[in-house]
Design an enzyme around this catalytic site. Structure first.
Site, mmCIF file in Angstrom:
data_model
loop_
_atom_site.group_PDB
_atom_site.id
_atom_site.type_symbol
_atom_site.label_atom_id
_atom_site.label_comp_id
_atom_site.label_asym_id
_atom_site.label_seq_id
_atom_site.Cartn_x
_atom_site.Cartn_y
_atom_site.Cartn_z
ATOM 1 N N TYR A 131 0.823 -1.211 0.000
ATOM 2 C CA TYR A 131 0.000 0.000 0.000
ATOM 3 C C TYR A 131 0.853 1.255 0.000
ATOM 4 O O TYR A 131 2.053 1.216 0.270
ATOM 5 C CB TYR A 131 -0.983 -0.009 1.177
ATOM 6 C CG TYR A 131 -0.430 0.484 2.499
ATOM 7 C CD1 TYR A 131 0.367 -0.342 3.287
ATOM 8 C CD2 TYR A 131 -0.706 1.766 2.962
ATOM 9 C CE1 TYR A 131 0.870 0.110 4.498
ATOM 10 C CE2 TYR A 131 -0.207 2.215 4.175
ATOM 11 C CZ TYR A 131 0.585 1.386 4.938
ATOM 12 O OH TYR A 131 1.091 1.829 6.130
ATOM 13 N N GLU A 178 12.108 3.012 14.547
ATOM 14 C CA GLU A 178 11.180 4.048 14.040
ATOM 15 C C GLU A 178 9.903 3.978 14.854
ATOM 16 O O GLU A 178 9.847 3.286 15.881
ATOM 17 C CB GLU A 178 10.914 3.851 12.547
ATOM 18 C CG GLU A 178 10.328 2.493 12.210
ATOM 19 C CD GLU A 178 10.065 2.285 10.720
ATOM 20 O OE1 GLU A 178 9.911 3.263 9.977
ATOM 21 O OE2 GLU A 178 9.989 1.106 10.304
ATOM 22 N N LYS A 184 6.469 -2.048 2.160
ATOM 23 C CA LYS A 184 5.251 -1.414 2.692
ATOM 24 C C LYS A 184 4.051 -2.328 2.444
ATOM 25 O O LYS A 184 3.188 -2.069 1.610
ATOM 26 C CB LYS A 184 5.054 -0.029 2.044
ATOM 27 C CG LYS A 184 4.167 0.888 2.865
ATOM 28 C CD LYS A 184 4.323 2.316 2.415
ATOM 29 C CE LYS A 184 3.241 3.235 2.947
ATOM 30 N NZ LYS A 184 3.123 3.309 4.380
HETATM 31 N N1 PMP Z 1 7.533 4.022 9.100
HETATM 32 C C1 PMP Z 1 6.426 3.262 9.084
HETATM 33 C C2 PMP Z 1 6.459 1.933 9.741
HETATM 34 C C3 PMP Z 1 5.261 3.734 8.465
HETATM 35 O O1 PMP Z 1 4.163 2.957 8.420
HETATM 36 C C4 PMP Z 1 5.253 5.024 7.878
HETATM 37 C C5 PMP Z 1 4.021 5.579 7.241
HETATM 38 N N2 PMP Z 1 3.413 4.717 6.379
HETATM 39 C C6 PMP Z 1 6.435 5.777 7.924
HETATM 40 C C7 PMP Z 1 7.557 5.245 8.540
HETATM 41 C C8 PMP Z 1 6.508 7.133 7.283
HETATM 42 O O2 PMP Z 1 6.612 7.011 5.893
HETATM 43 P P1 PMP Z 1 6.115 8.162 4.919
HETATM 44 O O3 PMP Z 1 6.891 9.389 5.280
HETATM 45 O O4 PMP Z 1 6.446 7.681 3.559
HETATM 46 O O5 PMP Z 1 4.650 8.326 5.151
#
Ligand code: PMP
Length: 291
Positions: free
Chosen positions: A42, A186, A154
């Site tokens: 996604y 994270e 993702k």
């Molecule tokens: N880490 C994880 C585990 C996430 O799910 C997301 C958001 N989907 C992010 C980091 C941030 O990614 P982005 O800046 O591309 O939204």
């Protein structure tokens, strides 16, 4: 019309394989591998004042993830549907985001990838308030990173992420910060940044984190602003000594952190956003609102 839940509502229309329909009419197979095995990917793509932001970056991450799971799918064909999804909703001209999912499709259940399957895609737009984030702050919980070893993919298989996020939600907190072998990886749905002695730290790219699009934007902003950034994991034991903490994400944007809890202790507290967080937030607003 489907009901709301937890203040979130369903979209009026979804686009399933290029056909716009009411969500209650959209159907997928019970043998869809996304449904059965989490064999799907996604993206969430933001629109500022009705204009798409960082579309190329989101599609190139999707392309990378498709390659990693050996799924043949043309991401370019999604572009008109992504643009259309905001135009034909009540979100036209406003702040919004598009949720987009690609599943390997239906096949008799197997642990190996089927030789043939028709991938399916689903997308819809939803309203999101992307202004005023610079006046907010989040409180975090620390928890062990129990996810798998390919967090760079993702996938929609976010069960571990949702279990972790639910822990902070139940405590009235905003997000869960994850620790693996003594280092912060994270957030459950965000990228983590720490500032110490004017140096910004964030976990390097690789299998342990998702390569956040907002992360990349923040790295570029740091370079433009002459801020020192190190792509190095920040130790859990140093949280108490951090000067500033912020999280990034597509809808999270750049969120200042005011408190970090671990078990019954408060490891980090800040009364207001720190100067480096503010600088980056201002530059981010400039970039997203005046591209
Ligand atoms: N880490 C994880 C585990 C996430 O799910 C997301 C958001 N989907 C992010 C980091 C941030 O990614 P982005 O800046 O591309 O939204």
């Amino acid at each position: 019309m489907l009901p709301q839940l937890n203040g979130k509502s369903y979209p009026k229309e979804v686009c399933l394989n290029g056909i716009w329909q009411k969500p209650e009419e959209a159907k997928i197979s019970v043998f869809d591998r996304g449904f059965m095995l989490g064999d799907s990917l996604y993206e969430v793509i933001p629109f500022y004042d009705g204009k798409v932001f960082a579309l190329k970056e989101h599609l190139s991450r999707l392309k990378y993830c498709l390659q990693e799971i050996s799924l043949d799918f043309d991401v370019e064909m999604l572009i008109p549907y992504i643009e259309d999804s905001v135009r034909r909703s009540d979100n036209a001209g406003k702040d919004a985001a598009v949720y987009l999912q690609v599943s390997r499709g239906a096949a008799p259940r197997s642990h190996f990838f089927p030789e043939r399957s028709e991938p399916i895609f689903l997308l819809y737009s939803f309203p999101v308030n992307l202004s005023g984030f610079e006046n907010k702050h989040w409180k975090l919980l620390i928890s062990e990173d129990i996810r798998w070893h390919r967090c760079d993919i993702k996938t929609t298989s976010y069960l571990a992420n949702t279990m972790l996020n639910d822990k902070s939600y139940k405590l009235g907190l905003n997000e869960t910060l994850l620790v693996k072998e003594g280092m912060i990886t994270e957030g459950s749905h965000s990228t983590a940044f720490f500032v110490k002695d004017k140096i910004i730290f964030t976990h390097p790219e690789g299998h342990q984190i998702l390569s956040g699009i907002t992360r990349k934007i923040v790295l570029d902003l740091c370079q433009n602003l002459g801020l020192e950034i190190r792509e190095e994991a920040f130790p859990f034991s140093e949280i108490e000594n951090a000067d500033e903490v912020f999280l990034t994400g597509t809808t999270t944007q750049i969120m200042a952190i005011s408190e970090i809890q671990f078990q019954d202790n408060i490891l980090f507290q800040a009364v207001e956003s720190g100067p480096i967080t503010r600088k980056l937030q201002e530059a981010f607003i400039q970039k997203t609102r005046n591209p």
